[in-house]
Every structure is written in C-alpha cells, then in structure tokens.
Design an enzyme around this catalytic site. Structure first.
Site, PDB file in Angstrom:
ATOM      1  N   LYS A  52       1.293  -1.308   0.402  1.00 40.69           N
ATOM      2  CA  LYS A  52      -0.392  -0.134  -0.076  1.00 40.69           C
ATOM      3  C   LYS A  52       0.556   1.148   0.090  1.00 40.69           C
ATOM      4  CE  LYS A  52      -4.043  -1.990   2.377  1.00 40.69           C
ATOM      5  NZ  LYS A  52      -4.580  -3.068   2.836  1.00 40.69           N
ATOM      6  N   GLN A  96      -5.412  -2.450   9.662  1.00 35.38           N
ATOM      7  CA  GLN A  96      -4.957  -3.324   8.695  1.00 35.38           C
ATOM      8  C   GLN A  96      -5.688  -4.952  10.258  1.00 35.38           C
ATOM      9  OE1 GLN A  96      -3.649  -4.201   5.960  1.00 35.38           O
ATOM     10  NE2 GLN A  96      -4.034  -5.426   5.736  1.00 35.38           N
ATOM     11  N   ASP A 119     -11.018   1.909   3.959  1.00 31.97           N
ATOM     12  CA  ASP A 119     -10.967   0.699   3.746  1.00 31.97           C
ATOM     13  C   ASP A 119     -13.057   0.116   3.838  1.00 31.97           C
ATOM     14  OD1 ASP A 119      -9.751  -1.401   3.502  1.00 31.97           O
ATOM     15  OD2 ASP A 119      -8.395  -1.250   5.927  1.00 31.97           O
TER      16      ASP A 119
HETATM   17  N1  GUN Z   1      -6.598  -8.001   5.495  1.00 37.73           N
HETATM   18  C1  GUN Z   1      -7.065  -8.195   4.477  1.00 37.73           C
HETATM   19  N2  GUN Z   1      -7.103  -7.817   3.613  1.00 37.73           N
HETATM   20  C2  GUN Z   1      -7.155  -5.864   4.650  1.00 37.73           C
HETATM   21  C3  GUN Z   1      -8.023  -4.546   3.796  1.00 37.73           C
HETATM   22  O1  GUN Z   1      -8.615  -4.873   3.002  1.00 37.73           O
HETATM   23  N3  GUN Z   1      -8.192  -3.925   5.159  1.00 37.73           N
HETATM   24  C4  GUN Z   1      -7.805  -3.821   6.184  1.00 37.73           C
HETATM   25  N4  GUN Z   1      -7.560  -3.067   6.935  1.00 37.73           N
HETATM   26  N5  GUN Z   1      -7.093  -4.725   6.881  1.00 37.73           N
HETATM   27  C5  GUN Z   1      -7.015  -6.682   5.423  1.00 37.73           C
END
Ligand code: GUN
Length: 290
Positions: A52, A96, A119
């Site tokens: 990211k 996350q 998200d």
């Molecule tokens: N863990 C796996 N996929 C995601 C996601 O799209 N967002 C977040 N915050 N954690 C994740």
C-alpha cells in the site's frame, strides 16, 4: 477465452490518479494522504501494508505507516484512531486486519470516522452502500466491479453466483452486483457452507465469483460454458521450487479457463485491483466526496 488483466487495468487507473495527484501538487496544495496502522508482526499484513505504501508513492500520494507493538492495548489503539480522525492532514486511514486476539476488531472499526474510513468497513459505510449513497466501497468488491466495468462485461440481467459470504468480500459484493447500476443489475445467488447443491447452482452462473477461501475449489465441472469467472482467492502452496511456494486461487485455473468467456488469473487478477480501490477511496476522501 479472454484473460482479465488486473495488473494492466490497475496500472491504467494508477496512471490516471498520478496525473490528478500531480495537478494538485503543481497547484501548491498538499498531496492526498493515506495512513495505515499495523499492530504486531503478522507477515502477510506487513507485506500488504508495504504494498500500500509503494502504491501511494507510485501515484504521488503521501503515505504514513504506524507500526505498533503486538501488545498495544485496545485503549491505546482507540486513542491513535481518535488522533487520526481529527488530523486535518490525514484524508483516510486503515487499521490492517487481523488484529491481535486481545483487541475487539468491531470496536476498533466503529472508532474510525466514517469520513476517513477508506476501507469501507464501518457500519455507516456499509449502510450507505446498502442504500446506494455516496460512500467508500470495500476494496476487494470495489476492485471486482472495476474489473467488470473496464473489461466491458455486460452484467445487467445476468445470473451471478457468489461463492462465500465474508463481511469483506462475498456479502458486500452480492449487494453491489444486485444494485440498479452499471455494472450491477444482476440476479445474485450467494452460496456458503450451508448451501446443499452448490455445484448445481454454480453451473447456472453467467458470472461466477469464487471467494470462499479454499485453494482450487472450483473445478471445470462446476462452470457453465462461456461463463465469466472471477477468482478472489490467494493461496501459497509450498513446493520444491527456489521460492519454496507458488500461488493459486480458489479456481482450478488450467481446467476452468478453457470453458470461460473471461477469467481472472491468480496472481494478476483481483489482487492488484484491491490496492487501487484503496487509492481511489483515498482520492475521494481528499476531495471530501463522502
Ligand atoms: N486484511 C486483509 N485485507 C484487508 C483490507 O482490505 N483492509 C484491512 N484493513 N485489512 C485487511
């Protein structure tokens, strides 16, 4: 059979975002800013968060990672979320997942301001999605909708079968696909562990989405000739290669692909789109579109 090249579509969208971001910076304004909060040492989470950060750099966004110890208390994490909610220089942020077991995930998600919830996991964001109001769409289903749109795949009136009902993928995607929109306007069936005749239902799908999290679950005998197949799975299968593993999806690609009109590969299909969705949400947040 046509491959849906998620990597290519993602890079095209990233190029467009980079141009918009450069125009902002040229004007002398600050760049869009995404923050990721990472608690603990989960290896997959570290990889995701680093990707990211790289994607932000690629398009000229600012990115900050908060790396917190695995024993960080729920209270401390909520305090950090409160700080980020009120920081005018942060447009959007994510926490996350997964979080360490001592932290209540829903309590954390509920603490995120819906205005910065890039998200799209907050109950307000999900509620707005249900109602078709402006909101942040969760990254994976949003990415899949982008793939369908960019590939020019007709969805209206089609029967879409979604395998899997997770809060992050299957459930929100089933809502997005059934909404009166383009892409959308599908008749959607969601299959899950309680479904009795999954194979028979899958065989009726014009669009089949495999998001149940089981490696190579979807075999050729479950797919109708000419179907569109979207594979959401990512599994590391250990082997004797130099890397020690190879990647497979939820679909047995080699035998399913010849039957499809379109199919997403793994890797290089849905995966690259999820990060792009997050960037698009961050850009929306910067422009205060939600
Ligand atoms: N863990 C796996 N996929 C995601 C996601 O799209 N967002 C977040 N915050 N954690 C994740």
């Amino acid at each position: 059979m046509q491959l849906i090249d998620g990597k290519l579509i993602a890079s095209e969208i990233k190029k467009e975002l980079a141009v918009k971001s450069a125009a902002i910076i040229d004007k002398g304004d600050r760049a869009p800013h995404l923050v990721a909060v990472l608690v603990g040492e989960d290896a997959a989470s570290q990889t995701y968060v680093n990707s990211k950060e790289k994607a932000c750099r690629d398009v000229g966004f600012t990115s900050t990672i908060y790396r917190l110890e695995a024993d960080t208390t729920e209270k401390k994490l909520l305090d950090i979320i409160d700080f980020l909610n009120n920081d005018d220089e942060v447009d959007g942020f994510i926490v996350q997942l997964p979080l360490p077991a001592h932290i209540n995930v829903q309590k954390i998600i509920n603490g995120i301001s819906p205005l910065k919830d890039v998200d799209g996991f907050h109950p307000v964001s999900l509620g707005r999605m249900m109602l078709g109001e402006p909101t942040y769409l969760p990254a994976t289903p949003y990415g899949i909708m982008q793939l369908l749109e960019h590939s020019g795949i007709e969805t209206s009136g089609k029967h879409c079968v979604v395998l899997g009902r997770s809060n992050i993928v299957g459930t929100p995607l089933s809502v997005m696909l059934s909404r009166k929109a383009n892409p959308g306007n599908c008749t959607v069936t969601v299959c899950h562990t309680g479904t009795r005749n999954l194979k028979e239902i899958a065989l009726t799908a014009d669009i089949l989405v495999a998001a149940m999290g089981q490696a190579e679950f979807v075999t050729a005998d479950m797919v109708k000739e000419g179907a569109v197949v979207i594979d959401v799975g990512i599994h590391r299968i250990e082997d004797n290669s130099e890397k020690g593993y190879h990647i497979r999806g939820d679909v047995k690609f080699d035998e399913v692909a010849p039957k499809c009109s379109y199919i997403t590969p793994v890797p290089g299909g849905v995966g690259p789109m999820t990060i792009v969705s997050l960037l698009m949400n961050t850009f929306k947040a910067y422009n205060k579109e939600v």
